[in-house]
Design a protein around this motif. Structure first.
Motif: not given
Ligand SMILES: [Zn+2]
Lengths: 381, 182
Positions: B134, B167-171, A78, A76, A81
């Motif tokens: 995240d 997005w909330c798991t860092g993706d 940025k 996980r 991502g």
């Protein structure tokens, strides 16, 4: 993940430099060994976790760089991502490419910058090319079908034509045989007054070698008088298109020949005949026979009339004798006898009048059939 | 994209049984402000509502309520916006266009297994979560339901949709798996 925990810096600058160098090695070479670094257990764990994350990033980006889009990436953060978003986009593009391969040209890419433009333009061109190809293939298929049909049609026509030609050939042979072996003389004459065909009978009459039949002017036909007579008869047929029949009398090898001649339009164009057929039939024998019969008829009449004359005289004289004798010896029947004799006399007188009429018939026949020839000299006994 | 309206009785079965009347005649109702609003307002309502629900019924039930609401929204969205799709590709294309036009998100397909009716799809710039920090767990429960509703309305079959990246798991993009419920 690096734990978010505050702890006081206990190492020297050298230790920090060694840690940083290890991280740089990991970034530069893909791996680094922190085993020999003089670190507390907690810092070592943190560094090892960081290096493990870097190794995962390295491995995942290596897969992506080789086009392997399948690995699951559980890291996980940025950077991870971003790589996962890249993976998602590449997977989506792959999926879209598969759909395009299967003929779905509605696929478009959006929000991938210049790549979207290029990709979408490529799909449009592919679609255009496919449409063009389909149209072209359709045109080719149509042409091919038309050609096949035409070939079939021509084959059929050719077979039909062959059969027709064969039929025509047979038909022509039959008609030629009929024409050639006909007793009638047959000519075919063109509008230019050229004889384009004569059959054997006509060739014989005209004394032409049948093997050397060729086009010749009507006027050159032998005997010359026949050509002249034909020319005269042909003219109205060519100018009116109506056939006719006439008897031509021609001198031939020292005697007169009578030819019953029929002229029929054969090929007609615009709207008059271009070719006519002339059928001639030698009727000399018939004519001669008729003339003979006519002559015999007149002679018979002559004989009958003579007999009449004799009979009249032979009846009238005895009647006069009977009348004289009955008036010499008058009796109860004298008058009656005289009346009956008068009746007989008038009957004989009427027979005499009939003789006069017969004489008129005889003279008519003589005038028309024997041209004034005195039959008395020709009476057959 | 305009929203079609169906006039009908509100609160036929229950006070808030959904009909498109609740969407209202926006054109005449908001002649100056129009169809759009700030995304913060949408998120403000969503996350305060979730908070309130969670406090009332607990996390699990609150999530289930949100999933079901999303599913109802997906079904209604198909009925009113997608309307009809003869095949999967058309369905996906129509969804992509509608979601993009209405600013919901950028839908992309990563995998489609038509034999087993199993899909992996992503939604980038998602309405619910894009830009959130995240926080260690996925939050797009409403989206899960929404996608399940769309697929069910399209195929007539029930789907189980799970968000695996957020997005909330860092993706950077939300990734969902959708599988046929056998
Ligand atoms: Zn999400």
């Amino acid at each position: 993940m690096i734990p978010k925990k505050n702890h006081s810096m206990s190492g020297s600058d050298d230790e920090v430099a060694a840690v940083l160098q290890t991280i740089r090695d990991a970034l530069a070479k893909g791996s680094a060994n922190p085993a020999n670094l003089p670190l507390s257990d907690q810092n070592r764990q943190t560094l090892e976790a960081l290096l493990a994350d870097l190794a995962l990033l390295d491995s995942f980006s290596f897969h992506l760089s080789n086009g392997n889009l399948s690995p699951e990436f559980r890291l996980r953060g940025k950077m991870a991502g971003n790589l996962k978003a890249l993976q998602a986009n590449l997977r989506h593009i792959t999926w879209q490419a598969q759909q395009i391969t299967q003929g779905d040209f509605t696929q478009r890419i959006s929000f991938l910058g210049e790549f979207s433009l290029v990709f979408n333009s490529m799909v449009e061109r592919l679609e255009y090319a496919r449409t063009e190809r389909e149209v072209h293939e359709q045109v080719l298929a149509n042409k091919n079908r038309e050609l096949t049909e035409e070939i079939e049609e021509r084959k059929r026509l050719s077979e039909h034509l062959f059969v027709t030609l064969e039929d025509l050939k047979k038909s022509e042979e039959r008609y030629r045989a009929i024409a050639e072996f006909s007793d009638h003389g047959i000519f075919i004459i063109s509008r230019e007054y050229s004889v384009v065909y004569v059959n054997q009978a006509a060739s014989r009459f005209m004394n032409i070698n049948p093997e050397k039949k060729s086009v010749q002017p009507v006027d050159d036909i032998n005997p010359p008088f026949l050509g002249d007579r034909l020319h005269t008869l042909l003219e109205p047929v060519f100018t009116t298109g109506r056939g006719l029949t006439s008897t031509i009398e021609v001198p031939h090898e020292g005697s007169l020949r009578w030819l019953e001649t029929t002229i029929i339009p054969l090929i007609t164009r615009d709207p008059l005949p271009t070719e006519v057929m002339v059928l001639t039939h030698d009727i000399t024998e018939r004519v001669m026979m008729e003339k003979e019969l006519e002559k015999e008829g007149i002679i018979q009449i002559e004989k009958n009339m003579e007999q009449f004359q004799i009979l009249n005289d032979q009846i009238r004289n005895p009647l006069q004798v009977i009348l004289g004798l009955s008036s010499l010896e008058k009796g109860p029947y004298t008058d009656k006898i005289a009346r009956e004799i008068n009746i007989l006399n008038s009957l004989v007188a009427r027979l005499d009048e009939g003789w006069v009429e017969s004489e008129k018939v005889r003279k008519f026949l003589l005038r028309h059939y024997r041209h004034g020839e005195d039959l008395d000299n020709n009476i057959c006994s | 994209m305009g929203v079609c309206l169906i006039t009908g009785n509100i609160a036929n079965e229950g006070k808030y049984k959904f009909t498109w009347d609740f969407i209202g005649d926006i054109k005449s109702g908001r002649p100056n402000l129009g169809f759009t609003t700030r995304l913060e307002v949408y998120r403000l309502m969503q996350y305060t509502l979730r908070d309130a629900l969670e406090q009332e019924v607990g996390t699990k039930t609150a999530d289930r309520i949100f999933y079901n609401a999303g599913k109802l929204a997906g079904t209604e969205f198909y009925r009113m916006v997608i309307v009809n799709a003869p095949d999967l590709n058309t369905f996906i294309k129509k969804c992509q266009d509608a979601l993009q036009a209405m600013g919901i998100g950028i839908l992309r397909i990563e995998k489609s297994d038509l034999e087993n009716l199993s899909f992996i799809l992503t939604v980038s710039e998602d309405l619910d979560c894009s830009g959130l920090p995240d926080i260690g767990f996925v939050v797009c429960t409403y989206d899960e339901g929404f996608i399940a509703g769309l697929l069910e309305a399209f195929s007539g079959k029930k789907f189980h949709v799970v968000e695996i990246d957020c997005w909330c798991t860092g993706d950077r993009t939300c990734r969902f798996t959708a599988d046929l419920i056998r």
